[in-house]
Design an enzyme around this catalytic site. Structure first.
Site, PDB file in Angstrom:
ATOM      1  N   LYS A 175       0.870  -1.180   0.000  1.00 25.31           N
ATOM      2  CA  LYS A 175       0.000   0.000   0.000  1.00 25.31           C
ATOM      3  C   LYS A 175       0.902   1.224   0.000  1.00 25.31           C
ATOM      4  O   LYS A 175       1.418   1.641   1.030  1.00 25.31           O
ATOM      5  CB  LYS A 175      -0.875  -0.030   1.254  1.00 25.31           C
ATOM      6  CG  LYS A 175      -2.189   0.728   1.163  1.00 25.31           C
ATOM      7  CD  LYS A 175      -2.097   2.174   0.777  1.00 25.31           C
ATOM      8  CE  LYS A 175      -2.002   3.126   1.937  1.00 25.31           C
ATOM      9  NZ  LYS A 175      -1.782   4.530   1.505  1.00 25.31           N
ATOM     10  N   GLY A 228       6.844   5.869   8.070  1.00 22.51           N
ATOM     11  CA  GLY A 228       6.024   7.086   8.073  1.00 22.51           C
ATOM     12  C   GLY A 228       6.151   7.783   9.414  1.00 22.51           C
ATOM     13  O   GLY A 228       7.169   7.637  10.094  1.00 22.51           O
ATOM     14  N   SER A 229       5.112   8.487   9.794  1.00 22.32           N
ATOM     15  CA  SER A 229       5.223   9.294  11.015  1.00 22.32           C
ATOM     16  C   SER A 229       5.176   8.424  12.268  1.00 22.32           C
ATOM     17  O   SER A 229       4.617   7.320  12.250  1.00 22.32           O
ATOM     18  CB  SER A 229       4.082  10.314  11.066  1.00 22.32           C
ATOM     19  OG  SER A 229       2.870   9.653  11.344  1.00 22.32           O
ATOM     20  N   VAL A 232       1.510   7.632  13.436  1.00 27.02           N
ATOM     21  CA  VAL A 232       0.822   6.534  12.730  1.00 27.02           C
ATOM     22  C   VAL A 232       1.466   5.189  13.072  1.00 27.02           C
ATOM     23  O   VAL A 232       0.772   4.213  13.355  1.00 27.02           O
ATOM     24  CB  VAL A 232       0.817   6.783  11.198  1.00 27.02           C
ATOM     25  CG1 VAL A 232       0.249   5.569  10.463  1.00 27.02           C
ATOM     26  CG2 VAL A 232       0.012   8.026  10.866  1.00 27.02           C
ATOM     27  N   GLY A 233       2.803   5.134  13.073  1.00 28.01           N
ATOM     28  CA  GLY A 233       3.503   3.882  13.361  1.00 28.01           C
ATOM     29  C   GLY A 233       3.121   3.336  14.731  1.00 28.01           C
ATOM     30  O   GLY A 233       2.818   2.149  14.887  1.00 28.01           O
ATOM     31  N   GLU A 249       9.514   2.307  10.778  1.00 29.36           N
ATOM     32  CA  GLU A 249      10.572   3.300  10.639  1.00 29.36           C
ATOM     33  C   GLU A 249       9.881   4.646  10.725  1.00 29.36           C
ATOM     34  O   GLU A 249       9.021   4.931   9.897  1.00 29.36           O
ATOM     35  CB  GLU A 249      11.219   3.090   9.261  1.00 29.36           C
ATOM     36  CG  GLU A 249      12.647   3.400   9.201  1.00 29.36           C
ATOM     37  CD  GLU A 249      13.402   2.757  10.330  1.00 29.36           C
ATOM     38  OE1 GLU A 249      13.749   3.510  11.249  1.00 29.36           O
ATOM     39  OE2 GLU A 249      13.628   1.537  10.302  1.00 29.36           O
ATOM     40  N   GLU A 384       9.353  17.044  14.996  1.00 29.52           N
ATOM     41  CA  GLU A 384       9.716  16.860  13.592  1.00 29.52           C
ATOM     42  C   GLU A 384       8.863  17.776  12.714  1.00 29.52           C
ATOM     43  O   GLU A 384       7.639  17.740  12.785  1.00 29.52           O
ATOM     44  CB  GLU A 384       9.505  15.402  13.171  1.00 29.52           C
ATOM     45  CG  GLU A 384      10.008  15.145  11.770  1.00 29.52           C
ATOM     46  CD  GLU A 384       9.899  13.686  11.346  1.00 29.52           C
ATOM     47  OE1 GLU A 384       8.820  13.109  11.503  1.00 29.52           O
ATOM     48  OE2 GLU A 384      10.911  13.139  10.860  1.00 29.52           O
TER      49      GLU A 384
END
Ligand code: UN1
Length: 495
Positions: A175, A228-229, A232-233, A249, A384
């Site tokens: 995805k 990703g961020s 979300v991770g 990551e 970030e």
């Protein structure tokens, strides 16, 4: 001209079951629609996972060197089509062309490397404590992997995940980011053309909310690899069943230390490259520069001068140094952080605004921005931003600098510029990041070594690399004891 693209499920290119579509735009010129792609739904994910499950039963039994031959052919195609793909990366994602080509090169490197791993997926053979018995450990695949990738390295990061997943014998449902669907599609087309069998790689386009989360938590998925961020991770990791293999990551707040003995010309170049390369949209970007008080003023002078010289524009133009941000949300976020920095009392030395001159009015451009006199605890030095904003912080000495660098919740990359071998050795030991650079910037990791960070930058296994990274992520150990003594032997008891 916008290209209409589809999902790939069980070897067949199909529209999504929802019948809905989304568009990807050129972030340097939003009047240029790059692709129209499926806004997939749960049914598409279900079918793709089912196809991957079926294909797994055959693919896991294909000898790894044979799987490697397919990857080798894909790598050759990537080499042949590097220029075209690099231009596509620039058009769909915005980074300048040399970096677009670098993105493709990173995929090429990874694909060749993993093709070779097909003949090296080694374990151990060790002696048994009993006679007529042997023991070995082997690497076995995990099953069906959900691969969820970001837009900032739209060819490289998918390759970091797909190639090791395949060489280890897994099948995948991929995805990609909704902002770079055409780059993802090209990579998958190349794999199909290279001979990846039906159902081994499935591609489902769509949004993170509708497709990403549902896919990651799908009961038919055995492993998840996400880039990703951090927000979300961490959410995905919480949502996933504990027996799923999950690696993420995530974010970074990377820093360069500039010591008083450093070669300032090199340090300035490194800070420009790390801070404004890819418009600051790398998880490894140097968003902080921590400078020894004795060279602080001089460094700032040179750094600001160099930042002012950077030319913004369409990344396909040779004279462009810095491209656009990926989308409007990202642009607003960056501008919001610039405002926060000013409110916190940091000194804005250059940049600070959206850039809308000439053709740039059609894209998401923000001026390269430098803040000085940033306190380590300010939000612009802690959070970030993922944009062209660099915070310069003053340090008293090496200990103070290291403390500042480590004083954030992230730990992906760090760097030190110094000519003093002892200082570099101390920094190497004390910097709490997954990657440490000496006399180089925080970006530019090579694929043959594990990539990832400490603290909230990463979770699970490291990416890339060989045994310490991607092979760990995409395979598990199995240990085999074979007894050919013809009698019952008891370990630990028969002596
Ligand atoms: C990322 O920013 O998500 O080390 C990956 C680097 C690149 C990879 C960055 N090779 O900067």
């Amino acid at each position: 001209m916008a290209e209409v693209i589809k999902n790939l499920v069980d070897g067949e290119w199909r529209e999504s079951s929802t019948g809905r579509t989304l568009e990807s735009l050129n972030p340097a010129d939003t009047t240029d629609t790059v692709a129209i792609f499926p806004k997939s739904g749960r049914e598409d994910v279900d079918r793709a996972v089912e196809a991957a499950r079926r294909a797994y039963e055959r693919w896991r039994l294909v000898p790894a060197p044979r799987r490697g031959e397919i990857l080798f052919r894909a790598a050759e195609t990537l080499v042949r089509r590097k220029e075209e793909l690099g231009r596509l990366v620039t058009r769909e994602m915005g980074k300048v062309l040399p970096e677009g080509l670098g993105d493709v090169q990173e995929a090429i490197d990874m694909t060749y490397y993993m093709a070779g791993e097909g003949r090296r997926l080694s374990g151990e053979t060790v002696p048994s404590e009993l006679p007529n018995k042997d023991c070995k450990s082997i690497r076995v695949p995990i099953g069906v992997f959900a691969l969820i990738t970001p837009w900032n390295f739209p060819i490289a990061i998918p390759a970091w995940k797909i190639m090791p997943a395949l060489i280890c014998g897994n099948t995948v449902v991929f995805k990609p980011s909704r902002y770079t669907p055409l780059c993802a599609t090209r990579l998958v087309e190349i794999l199909v053309e290279a001979g990846v069998p039906e159902g081994v790689v499935n591609l489902v386009h769509g949004t993170g909310e509708e497709v990403g989360e549902y896919l990651a938590t799908h009961p038919g998925v055995d492993g998840v690899s996400f880039t990703g961020s951090t927000a979300v991770g961490e959410r995905l990791a919480k949502m996933c069943d504990p027996e799923k293999e999950i690696s993420c990551e995530m974010g970074g707040k990377n820093a360069i230390i500039v010591m008083d003995d450093a070669r300032l010309d090199l340090a300035v170049e490194g800070a420009i490259w790390g801070g404004f390369g890819t418009t600051g949209q790398r998880c490894t970007a140097a968003s902080r520069v921590v400078v020894h008080e004795r060279v602080y003023d001089r460094f700032l002078e040179l750094f600001v001068e160099a930042a002012r010289r950077l030319r913004l524009g369409n990344g396909l133009k040779r004279e462009t140094d810095v491209g656009p941000l990926i989308n409007e949300d990202q642009m607003e976020k960056v501008l919001r952080y610039i405002k926060i920095g000013q409110e916190e009392g940091a000194r804005l030395l250059t940049g600070g605004r959206a850039y809308r001159e000439g053709e740039c009015s059609k894209g998401y451009f923000v001026e390269p921005t430098v803040f000085a006199d940033v306190e380590p605890e300010m939000r612009i030095a802690q959070e970030e931003i993922f944009g062209p904003v660099v915070s310069v912080i003053k340090a008293r000495d090496l200990d103070d600098a290291i403390r500042i660098v480590n004083g954030v919740e992230y730990g992906l990359s760090s760097a030190i510029y110094t000519q003093d071998v002892n200082k570099s050795a101390i920094a190497e030991r004390e910097l709490d990041t997954g990657l440490v650079y000496i006399n180089a910037s925080t970006i530019g990791a090579e694929i043959q070594l594990p990539f990832g960070g400490t603290k909230r930058s990463g979770l699970g296994h490291r990416e890339a690399g060989g045994r310490g990274g991607a092979i760990e992520m995409f395979s598990k150990w199995k240990v085999i004891y074979r007894d050919y003594s013809g009698r019952l032997q008891k370990a630990q008891i028969d002596r």
